[in-house]
Write a protein that holds these residues in place. Structure first.
Motif, PDB file in Angstrom:
ATOM      1  N   LEU A  31      -0.404  22.371 -17.848  1.00 42.13           N
ATOM      2  CA  LEU A  31      -0.123  23.312 -18.939  1.00 42.13           C
ATOM      3  C   LEU A  31      -1.416  23.830 -19.560  1.00 42.13           C
ATOM      4  O   LEU A  31      -1.519  25.015 -19.903  1.00 42.13           O
ATOM      5  N   GLU A  32      -2.409  22.962 -19.709  1.00 37.06           N
ATOM      6  CA  GLU A  32      -3.712  23.396 -20.213  1.00 37.06           C
ATOM      7  C   GLU A  32      -4.346  24.401 -19.259  1.00 37.06           C
ATOM      8  O   GLU A  32      -4.958  25.378 -19.692  1.00 37.06           O
ATOM      9  N   GLY A  33      -4.180  24.165 -17.957  1.00 37.83           N
ATOM     10  CA  GLY A  33      -4.700  25.102 -16.968  1.00 37.83           C
ATOM     11  C   GLY A  33      -4.016  26.454 -17.047  1.00 37.83           C
ATOM     12  O   GLY A  33      -4.666  27.497 -16.943  1.00 37.83           O
ATOM     13  N   LEU A  34      -2.687  26.437 -17.240  1.00 40.35           N
ATOM     14  CA  LEU A  34      -1.953  27.704 -17.385  1.00 40.35           C
ATOM     15  C   LEU A  34      -2.426  28.473 -18.612  1.00 40.35           C
ATOM     16  O   LEU A  34      -2.520  29.697 -18.583  1.00 40.35           O
ATOM     17  N   LEU A  35      -2.714  27.746 -19.680  1.00 38.41           N
ATOM     18  CA  LEU A  35      -3.271  28.394 -20.877  1.00 38.41           C
ATOM     19  C   LEU A  35      -4.670  28.932 -20.613  1.00 38.41           C
ATOM     20  O   LEU A  35      -4.994  30.057 -20.977  1.00 38.41           O
ATOM     21  N   GLY A  36      -5.497  28.107 -19.987  1.00 41.34           N
ATOM     22  CA  GLY A  36      -6.885  28.489 -19.729  1.00 41.34           C
ATOM     23  C   GLY A  36      -6.999  29.705 -18.820  1.00 41.34           C
ATOM     24  O   GLY A  36      -7.858  30.562 -19.029  1.00 41.34           O
ATOM     25  N   TYR A  37      -6.140  29.770 -17.814  1.00 39.72           N
ATOM     26  CA  TYR A  37      -6.169  30.900 -16.883  1.00 39.72           C
ATOM     27  C   TYR A  37      -5.273  32.045 -17.328  1.00 39.72           C
ATOM     28  O   TYR A  37      -5.107  33.017 -16.601  1.00 39.72           O
ATOM     29  N   LYS A  38      -4.709  31.904 -18.516  1.00 35.85           N
ATOM     30  CA  LYS A  38      -3.872  32.952 -19.120  1.00 35.85           C
ATOM     31  C   LYS A  38      -2.771  33.437 -18.186  1.00 35.85           C
ATOM     32  O   LYS A  38      -2.598  34.632 -17.954  1.00 35.85           O
ATOM     33  N   ALA A  39      -2.014  32.468 -17.637  1.00 34.84           N
ATOM     34  CA  ALA A  39      -0.904  32.792 -16.734  1.00 34.84           C
ATOM     35  C   ALA A  39       0.171  33.552 -17.506  1.00 34.84           C
ATOM     36  O   ALA A  39       0.729  33.027 -18.476  1.00 34.84           O
ATOM     37  N   PRO A  40       0.483  34.777 -17.114  1.00 27.23           N
ATOM     38  CA  PRO A  40       1.435  35.598 -17.865  1.00 27.23           C
ATOM     39  C   PRO A  40       2.834  34.989 -17.964  1.00 27.23           C
ATOM     40  O   PRO A  40       3.473  35.085 -19.004  1.00 27.23           O
ATOM     41  N   ASN A  44       3.556  34.634 -21.889  1.00 22.70           N
ATOM     42  CA  ASN A  44       4.474  35.647 -22.419  1.00 22.70           C
ATOM     43  C   ASN A  44       5.874  35.122 -22.693  1.00 22.70           C
ATOM     44  O   ASN A  44       6.760  35.898 -23.026  1.00 22.70           O
ATOM     45  N   ASP A  45       6.088  33.830 -22.512  1.00 15.97           N
ATOM     46  CA  ASP A  45       7.412  33.244 -22.739  1.00 15.97           C
ATOM     47  C   ASP A  45       7.283  32.061 -23.701  1.00 15.97           C
ATOM     48  O   ASP A  45       7.077  30.924 -23.282  1.00 15.97           O
ATOM     49  N   GLU A  50       7.257  26.182 -25.281  1.00 16.42           N
ATOM     50  CA  GLU A  50       7.752  25.116 -26.165  1.00 16.42           C
ATOM     51  C   GLU A  50       8.490  24.033 -25.379  1.00 16.42           C
ATOM     52  O   GLU A  50       8.280  22.836 -25.601  1.00 16.42           O
ATOM     53  N   LEU A  51       9.350  24.430 -24.472  1.00 16.10           N
ATOM     54  CA  LEU A  51      10.117  23.448 -23.691  1.00 16.10           C
ATOM     55  C   LEU A  51       9.206  22.637 -22.778  1.00 16.10           C
ATOM     56  O   LEU A  51       9.394  21.420 -22.618  1.00 16.10           O
ATOM     57  N   PHE A  52       8.216  23.276 -22.179  1.00 14.09           N
ATOM     58  CA  PHE A  52       7.282  22.543 -21.332  1.00 14.09           C
ATOM     59  C   PHE A  52       6.451  21.558 -22.165  1.00 14.09           C
ATOM     60  O   PHE A  52       6.193  20.433 -21.727  1.00 14.09           O
ATOM     61  N   ARG A  53       6.041  21.973 -23.358  1.00 16.01           N
ATOM     62  CA  ARG A  53       5.302  21.054 -24.236  1.00 16.01           C
ATOM     63  C   ARG A  53       6.175  19.869 -24.640  1.00 16.01           C
ATOM     64  O   ARG A  53       5.706  18.734 -24.711  1.00 16.01           O
TER      65      ARG A  53
END
Length: 137
Positions: A31-40, A44-45, A50-53
């Motif tokens: 999840l940190e990687g998805l944030l860092g690489y700005k995965a749309p 954008n969801d 929230e559910l993944f966290r």
């Protein structure tokens, strides 16, 4: 030891706890990687984020609960039903959050969210049953 968990079974709960901590911490790293690489698809969801966290947090915390419960079971011999409830609930809750975030309609979590309340009830039942079974020595 018919009513209480045998030591070998508490080792399997201990193993499940450590595996759970490792898996859900790895999910957190992803999840940190998805944030860092700005995965749309992630950024954008907000519901998915929230559910993944929630999946990551509950999975990791419940893994620690399993480790503590297994160590308690080795020391005091706790009821099988309580340990089984904890083990099942510790899987149902985070997996329900995760799957509800993967596939969900607009504004609502996916149907997998229905796994979360029974999982929570199993964890609560297991914790209460364990607490009630502990006796002063």
């Amino acid at each position: 030891m018919t009513e209480t968990e045998k030591p070998n079974n508490s080792f399997s709960m201990l193993r499940q706890g450590w595996i759970s901590v490792a898996v859900w911490m790895a999910v957190g790293l992803l999840l940190e990687g998805l944030l860092g690489y700005k995965a749309p698809s992630y950024l954008n969801d907000p519901q998915r984020r929230e559910l993944f966290r929630l999946a990551h947090t509950h999975g990791t915390l419940l893994g620690v609960v399993l480790i503590v419960a297994a160590l308690t079971a080795q020391r005091f011999g706790l009821p099988r039903l309580a340990q089984l409830a904890l083990r099942i609930g510790a899987v149902m809750m985070p997996v329900g959050f995760l799957l509800a975030g993967v596939w969900h309609p607009e504004g609502d979590p996916g149907l997998a969210i229905l796994m979360v309340p029974p999982g929570a009830l199993l964890v609560i039942f297991g914790a209460v049953a364990m607490a009630l079974s502990l006796k002063r020595e």
